[in-house]
Design a protein around this motif. Structure first.
Motif, PDB file in Angstrom:
ATOM      1  N   THR A  27      14.497   1.507   0.236  1.00  0.00           N
ATOM      2  CA  THR A  27      14.073   1.908  -1.167  1.00  0.00           C
ATOM      3  C   THR A  27      12.682   2.748  -1.373  1.00  0.00           C
ATOM      4  O   THR A  27      12.566   3.379  -2.214  1.00  0.00           O
ATOM      5  N   VAL A  28      12.077   2.551  -0.360  1.00  0.00           N
ATOM      6  CA  VAL A  28      10.890   3.108  -0.267  1.00  0.00           C
ATOM      7  C   VAL A  28      11.148   4.533   0.493  1.00  0.00           C
ATOM      8  O   VAL A  28      10.555   5.990  -0.050  1.00  0.00           O
ATOM      9  N   PHE A  29      11.522   4.595   1.634  1.00  0.00           N
ATOM     10  CA  PHE A  29      11.663   5.864   2.448  1.00  0.00           C
ATOM     11  C   PHE A  29      12.440   6.671   2.045  1.00  0.00           C
ATOM     12  O   PHE A  29      12.711   7.881   2.248  1.00  0.00           O
ATOM     13  N   ASN A  30      13.799   6.291   1.141  1.00  0.00           N
ATOM     14  CA  ASN A  30      14.524   7.302   0.591  1.00  0.00           C
ATOM     15  C   ASN A  30      13.915   7.956  -0.650  1.00  0.00           C
ATOM     16  O   ASN A  30      14.758   8.704  -1.238  1.00  0.00           O
ATOM     17  N   ARG A  31      12.751   7.601  -0.978  1.00  0.00           N
ATOM     18  CA  ARG A  31      12.212   8.324  -2.178  1.00  0.00           C
ATOM     19  C   ARG A  31      10.883   9.386  -1.512  1.00  0.00           C
ATOM     20  O   ARG A  31      10.504  10.271  -2.551  1.00  0.00           O
TER      21      ARG A  31
ATOM     22  N   LEU B  14       0.675  -1.293  -0.204  1.00  0.00           N
ATOM     23  CA  LEU B  14       0.087  -0.133  -0.112  1.00  0.00           C
ATOM     24  C   LEU B  14       0.729   1.186  -0.109  1.00  0.00           C
ATOM     25  O   LEU B  14       0.761   2.380  -0.747  1.00  0.00           O
ATOM     26  N   GLY B  15       1.799   1.424   0.905  1.00  0.00           N
ATOM     27  CA  GLY B  15       2.710   2.513   0.785  1.00  0.00           C
ATOM     28  C   GLY B  15       3.567   2.680  -0.470  1.00  0.00           C
ATOM     29  O   GLY B  15       3.461   3.742  -0.932  1.00  0.00           O
ATOM     30  N   ARG B  16       4.056   1.636  -0.911  1.00  0.00           N
ATOM     31  CA  ARG B  16       4.736   2.015  -2.140  1.00  0.00           C
ATOM     32  C   ARG B  16       4.207   2.442  -3.198  1.00  0.00           C
ATOM     33  O   ARG B  16       4.526   3.136  -4.184  1.00  0.00           O
ATOM     34  N   THR B  17       2.863   1.709  -3.356  1.00  0.00           N
ATOM     35  CA  THR B  17       1.971   2.025  -4.313  1.00  0.00           C
ATOM     36  C   THR B  17       1.302   3.441  -4.374  1.00  0.00           C
ATOM     37  O   THR B  17       1.567   4.191  -5.251  1.00  0.00           O
ATOM     38  N   ALA B  18       1.109   3.987  -3.104  1.00  0.00           N
ATOM     39  CA  ALA B  18       0.683   5.347  -2.813  1.00  0.00           C
ATOM     40  C   ALA B  18       1.946   6.098  -3.050  1.00  0.00           C
ATOM     41  O   ALA B  18       1.714   7.340  -3.995  1.00  0.00           O
ATOM     42  N   LEU B  19       2.882   5.991  -2.851  1.00  0.00           N
ATOM     43  CA  LEU B  19       4.293   6.737  -3.027  1.00  0.00           C
ATOM     44  C   LEU B  19       4.437   6.894  -4.710  1.00  0.00           C
ATOM     45  O   LEU B  19       4.575   8.199  -5.283  1.00  0.00           O
ATOM     46  N   THR B  20       4.301   5.777  -5.081  1.00  0.00           N
ATOM     47  CA  THR B  20       4.599   5.865  -6.748  1.00  0.00           C
ATOM     48  C   THR B  20       3.584   6.814  -7.476  1.00  0.00           C
ATOM     49  O   THR B  20       3.900   7.708  -8.507  1.00  0.00           O
ATOM     50  N   LEU B  21       2.262   6.637  -7.224  1.00  0.00           N
ATOM     51  CA  LEU B  21       1.267   7.616  -7.575  1.00  0.00           C
ATOM     52  C   LEU B  21       1.455   8.868  -7.159  1.00  0.00           C
ATOM     53  O   LEU B  21       1.050  10.009  -7.736  1.00  0.00           O
TER      54      LEU B  21
ATOM     55  N   GLY C 120       6.458  10.018   5.248  1.00  0.00           N
ATOM     56  CA  GLY C 120       6.410   8.606   5.381  1.00  0.00           C
ATOM     57  C   GLY C 120       6.805   8.446   6.856  1.00  0.00           C
ATOM     58  O   GLY C 120       7.567   9.253   7.555  1.00  0.00           O
ATOM     59  N   THR C 121       6.109   7.616   7.857  1.00  0.00           N
ATOM     60  CA  THR C 121       6.446   7.512   9.133  1.00  0.00           C
ATOM     61  C   THR C 121       6.817   6.091   9.414  1.00  0.00           C
ATOM     62  O   THR C 121       6.271   5.126   8.943  1.00  0.00           O
ATOM     63  N   ASN C 122       7.950   5.992  10.062  1.00  0.00           N
ATOM     64  CA  ASN C 122       8.418   4.634  10.411  1.00  0.00           C
ATOM     65  C   ASN C 122       7.808   3.950  11.578  1.00  0.00           C
ATOM     66  O   ASN C 122       8.243   4.466  12.538  1.00  0.00           O
ATOM     67  N   HIS C 123       7.038   2.783  11.451  1.00  0.00           N
ATOM     68  CA  HIS C 123       6.731   1.973  12.878  1.00  0.00           C
ATOM     69  C   HIS C 123       7.505   0.741  12.757  1.00  0.00           C
ATOM     70  O   HIS C 123       6.752  -0.098  13.431  1.00  0.00           O
ATOM     71  N   PHE C 124       8.288   0.461  11.900  1.00  0.00           N
ATOM     72  CA  PHE C 124       8.894  -0.894  11.303  1.00  0.00           C
ATOM     73  C   PHE C 124      10.172  -1.254  12.133  1.00  0.00           C
ATOM     74  O   PHE C 124      11.029  -0.572  12.329  1.00  0.00           O
ATOM     75  N   MET C 125      10.076  -2.445  12.523  1.00  0.00           N
ATOM     76  CA  MET C 125      11.413  -3.075  13.096  1.00  0.00           C
ATOM     77  C   MET C 125      11.359  -4.477  12.695  1.00  0.00           C
ATOM     78  O   MET C 125      10.420  -5.275  13.050  1.00  0.00           O
ATOM     79  N   PRO C 126      12.358  -5.163  12.062  1.00  0.00           N
ATOM     80  CA  PRO C 126      12.213  -6.473  11.768  1.00  0.00           C
ATOM     81  C   PRO C 126      11.925  -7.586  12.727  1.00  0.00           C
ATOM     82  O   PRO C 126      11.727  -8.591  12.822  1.00  0.00           O
ATOM     83  N   GLU C 127      12.641  -7.295  13.923  1.00  0.00           N
ATOM     84  CA  GLU C 127      12.455  -7.959  15.293  1.00  0.00           C
ATOM     85  C   GLU C 127      11.119  -8.184  15.585  1.00  0.00           C
ATOM     86  O   GLU C 127      10.850  -9.365  16.300  1.00  0.00           O
ATOM     87  N   ASN C 128      10.052  -7.409  15.175  1.00  0.00           N
ATOM     88  CA  ASN C 128       8.654  -7.919  15.354  1.00  0.00           C
ATOM     89  C   ASN C 128       8.264  -9.032  14.593  1.00  0.00           C
ATOM     90  O   ASN C 128       7.477  -9.986  14.711  1.00  0.00           O
ATOM     91  N   LEU C 129       9.205  -9.438  13.644  1.00  0.00           N
ATOM     92  CA  LEU C 129       8.676 -10.475  12.496  1.00  0.00           C
ATOM     93  C   LEU C 129       9.612 -11.472  12.517  1.00  0.00           C
ATOM     94  O   LEU C 129       9.263 -12.743  12.207  1.00  0.00           O
ATOM     95  N   LEU C 130      10.736 -11.594  13.315  1.00  0.00           N
ATOM     96  CA  LEU C 130      11.716 -12.730  13.101  1.00  0.00           C
ATOM     97  C   LEU C 130      11.383 -13.862  13.999  1.00  0.00           C
ATOM     98  O   LEU C 130      11.953 -15.255  13.558  1.00  0.00           O
ATOM     99  N   GLU C 131      10.438 -14.047  14.751  1.00  0.00           N
ATOM    100  CA  GLU C 131       9.860 -15.009  15.417  1.00  0.00           C
ATOM    101  C   GLU C 131       9.528 -16.003  14.286  1.00  0.00           C
ATOM    102  O   GLU C 131       9.350 -17.352  14.747  1.00  0.00           O
TER     103      GLU C 131
END
Length: 393
Positions: A151-155, A103-110, A120-131
């Motif tokens: 690749t998304v947040f640098n755009r 959703l985020g990358r599609t909205a960014l492209t458009l 963009g606001t970052n709520h992401f940490m891989p540690e939440n998914l590594l389990e």
């Protein structure tokens, strides 16, 4: 303003990102802005919800269970076409993405195609998914996920994150975009302490005569509920108290088994998921809050506990040291049950424990949602103005 908020997670999801985006959307709508949210549906069907100044487009999704207990992945053939229709209909002044996934990358492209500013606001940490991945893949998965994030947040035109460490983390990883720390915020009035009668204690089999250590959150491995239980076992050799654990999650049965194996009996109380009203009452009757999550970019439940005027024990990890200061509004502990049990004893025996609660309440005032919404409004207007100036040139 006409604001488009895009998030890969949104209530009824109960994670911090979902709750933060919903609070922001409702606060903007209450102030008279025209707000549109694009988020996941809780089913395989698209949907639309209309509220005052707030319209929510739900995009069909699929459950990732058993890989993840509640997260849903967007599954929408023609997603770009749908998002195009929404953006062309809304004509937003600004697009605010809260994830870097589909959703985020599609909205960014458009947004880029239509010359609409995107933050963009970052709520992401891989540690939440590594389990949910094999341990031997953890390092590789982390690198891949962060690379994809960049690749998304640098755009985008501007980046926010809810804590200093959350900003530092992504800058160290390679973020080049202009950025700023803006708290997720919360409604302080919603967590103000209230009187609770004895029937409420009976409802959850809580003993009103002994101290209550409270934990609220997902019952998953990164929250370290097992650490709290083991620390309680050590603590009970010298003092009496109970731990009330609020929430649901993938590791709930595992944590309950640990409590049983430790023979904690009625000293460890699992309430499951509770209503907002009951959650407020639990904060009101608690003596001390324990924040044990090691993947917190801010720490929503810790903030709620502080808004209820509770002293806090927090693990010395990621963003929690920005909320909790030793001997001010609580203590930090290391990821070790012996250290946590010592801090549990220390805080209960501290003559200034009431003052610590007051300091929590004082410290959390900077995170009041009204202040946060005003900060975002000002940022939006600055970015929109700058974008228009660029377009004229």
């Amino acid at each position: 303003m006409k604001i488009l908020l895009v998030s890969e997670t949104y209530p009824p999801d109960t994670n911090g990102a979902a709750i933060a985006v919903e609070r922001l959307a409702k606060a903007f709508a209450k102030k008279g802005h025209k707000v549109t949210v694009v988020g996941p549906a809780a089913t395989f069907n698209d949907g639309i919800e209309n509220l005052k100044n707030l319209k929510i487009f739900r995009v069909q999704s699929v459950s990732l269970h058993p890989i993840h207990p509640y997260f849903r992945a967007i599954f929408k053939p023609g997603l770009k076409k749908m998002m195009t229709k929404i953006i062309d209909e809304v004509k937003p002044d600004i697009i605010h993405i809260n994830n870097h996934m589909s959703l985020g990358r599609t909205a960014l492209t458009l947004g880029k195609e239509r010359n609409i500013p995107v933050i963009g606001t970052n709520h992401f940490m891989p540690e939440n998914l590594l389990e949910y991945f094999p341990k031997f893949m953890a390092r590789s998965i982390t690198k891949i996920l962060w690379k994809d994030f960049l690749t998304v947040f640098n755009r985008v035109d501007f980046v926010t994150a809810p804590s200093n460490i959350a900003i530092k983390m992504i800058v160290d990883l390679g973020l080049k975009t202009p950025r700023k720390v803006i708290s997720n915020g919360l409604d302080l009035k919603s967590f103000k302490k209230s009187k609770v009668d004895l029937n409420f204690y009976k409802k959850y089999k809580i003993n009103p005569k002994i101290p209550i250590f409270l934990f609220v959150g997902r019952l998953e491995i990164d929250k370290n509920v097992d650490l709290i239980l083991r620390a309680l076992k050590i603590f009970l050799k010298k003092n009496d108290a109970q731990v009330v654990i609020v929430g649901k999650g993938n590791d709930e049965l595992k944590f309950k088994k640990i409590a049983k194996d430790l023979d904690l009996g009625d000293k460890a109380i699992f309430t499951g998921r509770v209503s907002d009203e009951d959650l407020g009452s639990l904060y009101s009757i608690a003596t001390i809050y324990i924040g044990s999550g090691t993947a917190e970019l801010q720490g929503l439940a810790v903030m709620e506990a502080m808004a209820a005027g509770l002293p806090v024990l927090a693990v010395n990890a990621v963003a929690l040291p920005e909320l909790v200061e030793n001997d001010f509004n609580g203590y930090l502990f290391e990821l070790d049950e012996s250290d946590l049990s010592k801090k549990m004893l220390k805080i209960l025996s501290n003559k200034n424990i009431t003052e610590m609660g007051k300091m929590s309440l004082k410290k959390i005032q900077a995170h009041d949602k009204n202040k946060i919404v005003s900060i975002f409004e000002k940022l939006y207007l600055e970015i929109i103005k700058k974008h228009k100036t660029k377009a004229i040139r």
